[in-house]
Design a protein around this motif. Sequence first.
Motif, PDB file in Angstrom:
ATOM      1  N   SER A 305      -3.040  18.190  13.858  1.00 15.04           N
ATOM      2  CA  SER A 305      -2.508  17.258  13.222  1.00 15.04           C
ATOM      3  C   SER A 305      -1.662  16.364  14.049  1.00 15.04           C
ATOM      4  O   SER A 305      -1.633  15.008  13.778  1.00 15.04           O
ATOM      5  CB  SER A 305      -2.011  17.690  11.840  1.00 15.04           C
ATOM      6  N   LEU A 306      -0.928  17.198  14.885  1.00 11.96           N
ATOM      7  CA  LEU A 306       0.285  16.095  15.731  1.00 11.96           C
ATOM      8  C   LEU A 306      -0.628  15.412  16.786  1.00 11.96           C
ATOM      9  O   LEU A 306      -0.608  14.364  17.225  1.00 11.96           O
ATOM     10  CB  LEU A 306       1.072  17.247  16.284  1.00 11.96           C
ATOM     11  N   MET A 307      -1.690  15.982  17.359  1.00 17.13           N
ATOM     12  CA  MET A 307      -2.401  15.381  18.391  1.00 17.13           C
ATOM     13  C   MET A 307      -3.452  14.136  17.626  1.00 17.13           C
ATOM     14  O   MET A 307      -3.563  13.152  18.418  1.00 17.13           O
ATOM     15  CB  MET A 307      -3.706  16.456  18.773  1.00 17.13           C
ATOM     16  N   GLU A 308      -3.874  14.473  16.495  1.00 19.40           N
ATOM     17  CA  GLU A 308      -4.734  13.537  15.829  1.00 19.40           C
ATOM     18  C   GLU A 308      -4.072  12.279  15.147  1.00 19.40           C
ATOM     19  O   GLU A 308      -4.698  11.086  15.132  1.00 19.40           O
ATOM     20  CB  GLU A 308      -5.808  14.106  14.955  1.00 19.40           C
ATOM     21  N   ASN A 309      -2.704  12.539  15.036  1.00 19.07           N
ATOM     22  CA  ASN A 309      -2.121  11.374  14.511  1.00 19.07           C
ATOM     23  C   ASN A 309      -2.029  10.264  15.502  1.00 19.07           C
ATOM     24  O   ASN A 309      -1.319  10.214  16.744  1.00 19.07           O
ATOM     25  CB  ASN A 309      -0.603  11.912  14.041  1.00 19.07           C
ATOM     26  N   ASP A 310      -2.406   9.093  15.030  1.00 22.46           N
ATOM     27  CA  ASP A 310      -2.408   7.708  15.785  1.00 22.46           C
ATOM     28  C   ASP A 310      -0.916   7.257  16.410  1.00 22.46           C
ATOM     29  O   ASP A 310      -0.874   6.439  17.041  1.00 22.46           O
ATOM     30  CB  ASP A 310      -3.406   6.739  15.570  1.00 22.46           C
ATOM     31  N   HIS A 311      -0.057   7.807  15.515  1.00 21.04           N
ATOM     32  CA  HIS A 311       1.310   7.420  15.867  1.00 21.04           C
ATOM     33  C   HIS A 311       1.836   8.222  16.766  1.00 21.04           C
ATOM     34  O   HIS A 311       3.122   8.127  17.431  1.00 21.04           O
ATOM     35  CB  HIS A 311       2.133   7.366  14.783  1.00 21.04           C
TER      36      HIS A 311
END
Lengths: 648, 379
Positions: A305-311
Amino acid sequence: MRRTARDTEESNRTLNRRSLMLGGAMAAMVAVLGVRMRYLQVDQADQFKLLAEENRINIRLIPPVRGLIQDRNGKVIAGNEQNYRVVITREAAGDVDLVLRRLATIIPMTAEEMSRTVQEVNALSAFVPVTVAERLSWDDFSKVAVNAPALPGVVPEVGQSRRYPLDHDFAHVVGYVGPVSDRDLEELDAPDPLLKIPKFQIGKIGVERWMEDTLRGEAGTKRIEVNSAGRVMRELGRQEGDPGTDIRLTIDADLQNFAQVRLGEESAAVVVMDVTNGDIVCCVSAPSFDPNLFVRGISHTDYNSLMENDHRPLANKTVSGAYPPGSTFKMVTALAALEAGVATVDTKVFCPGHIDFGGRRFHCWKRPGHGTVQLESSLSESCDVYYYDIAQKVGIDKIAEMGRKLGLGQRYDLPMSAITDGIMPDKQWKLERHQQDWRIGDTINASIGQGYVLSSPLQLAVMTARLASGRAVSPRLVRMIRDKELPIPDAPPLDISSESLAAIRKGMYEVVNGERGTAKSSRVVDPTKVFAGKTGTSQVRNISKAERESGVIDNEDLPWNRRDHALFVGYAPYETPRYAISVVVEHGGGGSTAAAPIARDVILRALSDGLPSLEAYPSSQRGRIETMLKELPLRDPVTGQPPARTET
Amino acid sequence: MSFLEYRVKYAPTGFRKVLYLNWPLVVLIVAVASVGFLMLYSIAGGNLDLWARPQMERFGAGMVLMFIVAMIPIWFWRSMSGLAYLVALVLLLFVEFFGDVGMGAQRWIDLGFIRLQPSEMMKFTLVMLLAAYYDWLDPKRVSQPLYVLIPVLMIVAPTVLVLLQPNLGTALMLLLAGATVMFVAGVSLWYFAGVLSLGIGTIAGVFLTRGTPWQFLHDYQYRRIDTFLDPGADPLGAGYNIIQAKIALGSGGWGGKGFMQGTQSRLNFLPEKHTDFIFTTLAEEFGFVGAFSLLVLYALIIGFCLVAAWQNRDRFSALLIIGVVANFFFYIAVNLSMVMGMAPVVGVPLPLLSYGGSAMMVLLVGFGLVQSAHVHRPR
């Protein structure tokens, strides 16, 4: 059978002769054995004694306590906590499966963890303790202790583990520790033997990594006697090591928290520097993450979820983000022109909304144009055409020289990971990098901080600090090592005339405080904290000719990641500068609306003791600001705990 | 005392025989066995009951047996040798077919009061039979092929059975002891030379053809031989024992680490420390002085036996003594060579020292035969 006496005599002689031969052979063999014994026990004794000692004695390392990382006032950012854990030894447990199943009824344990433990236990020697669960609550821990009789082979233990009490606030600056990996070991020429301890924690990124040597400390050793199976029989001696050294950063944890919370879920970065000594008092990248997750071993779900967050919460945008500085770069172009003498404070340029160079038309952001502009108004209204004009007169090399003098395009050696150099382009650079000649259009683009120019929020903060102080201030992140103040780097005066600097500062004053300033809604009315700065809005896409003709699409109508970056650099108080700030809000839209208000709040917080006073804000904004400040989920200054979140 | 007067005019009778025993031999045996008790006590970490006490009890019983055997006239034992050999052979066959049910390689018969190991019994019954055979055989025929073949079969039959158990160590001992009796009995040296060269030729053949298409053995068998011959090549496997044994021995140095202070044995680095490798503990704790003293004690036992054999004009008695002492000697030689890294690891105990009941009993019975031969020698 009768035998003659002669026969008997003869056979007895044979027997005696043969048995004598036998006796001789036996004696020879005994002699050989004796010689061998002497060889082993007398001649080679020293060597074998050494081997016997090596057999018997093992040197075990005692891991040192890692040094603390504190904020500038001593508040703990990275500390060590008691780690309550439970280990199991196969030998003592007997039926490992059964014991683990019983244990699972007492402490939280998934089936996956159980099977992993069983595997690990079976892979190692019977007497080697294997960690079953770590970081147990005191309740669970004591439950295990109470139920010890039903849990043979299970031992509750207390160890040390890294803990980041201010979790999200310092994730990027301080980083986190984690177990040594093979890759970590490969990178080192002569790794500290400590690193060979299974699951020994070392800094992975940030200050934890780059100050690793200071923080780690020296291992102690204990000499233990082991038996052939490696079981420890007794301790023969012990030499205590040195605990790691405590570090104090220049950052103010309260200010850091305020900035972090103020940025919220924006993809943004804020750097605040003390212009008097270069101390970075605030260095925030948002969104952030909880570094404690990494210490424990982050789950796949959390990591994904950290890696996929576009922010990009994992990126430290303050030092590794390289953004086109946009109009915040205009001070550089202006100073270059003033210092080169191609323009003066009073040089007038007419802005019809565009300018033509070499057969190409370059547009000002304001289509109808600004009319006649001078230096001051060019800054406060952020006219592009003014800079196109003076830039092509002064040339890119002079601009780049000024940029570098102000701290752009260079890497600052701070103990943080992935610090970018940024790009301060010149003719030479383009030839080397792109094997192309510099074109006039490149200068035009660079003059307003677009094109090849890239800089990090840290570099922009340094630039602003230098503009505000007139000295070559360098950033500093570490204030003290073991109660010893580190020297403040030299800040020689910039080789820029004070008239030019004063003019630039006046322009920046007008940006925030002038009637037509682009950031006038972010002004500060408290006369002791007068704010000056410069907005910037940098394009992340090319605007085609067709689009320009049909009307440039509003940021609100674009997908998030195609919107402009919003930037703001500033300092306060105007008369006696104390702090310089840079704010970048990725795809935030306009610098005046998205970045400047944040910059004002943060710098006011830096100048105040506690929350900024409402008196500092223009009266028309106070109501809105009061609500906004009240709703910020700040940490309690005493407990350090964030407010309980009330989700609706 | 009488043991020095070999020309006694009368044969002792009744309990007077006790006075005519070879007493120095008895004292030496007790001395060596006592060293064993001490070591077993030390190895058990000061625990008397673990190994030392049972060993003492068995030694006591063995000594009683030795005296009983010694009191019985040697001619009785000669007349019993054929029967004893047959019984041992039958028992050996018996355990070959029935003894291993659920017992793995432990080839013994439980008689209730003692576990009888036929291979142990065979050690001395074979020697007895060979001695009786050469006593009966006309010395002139000793080297005639037929009369050489007979004792060879007597030796080979039990050796093969023991080898099949499989017990390489004991089989080797039988072979060596048997061959020694034949040698001393005067069998032509050509036979020995022939067997020796045949053996060397076979070994050479096995190794020279290695790697060629017509090699004798499979590759894995060669590898096994390699580790057997050179355990050092496999330091954590087969070589571990021998390396640790050498370390224990060598680290003992001149004077040793002191009683119950041997780190190698106390911390379990030594393998089989109370049985086959007991000598290493002695050498570690008492150093070269202790180890060499033990060697001297052993040499004295062998010496006294050899002298007894020379002094005995009865052919059966002399050969029997030689056979028993040869057996004793080969055990010592092979065991010490093994623990000192001069020979491959073969499971052979150190006589009178290694923990183990049946071997000790049988050995003392053997010394009983030596004593009987000595007491009842022609004068």
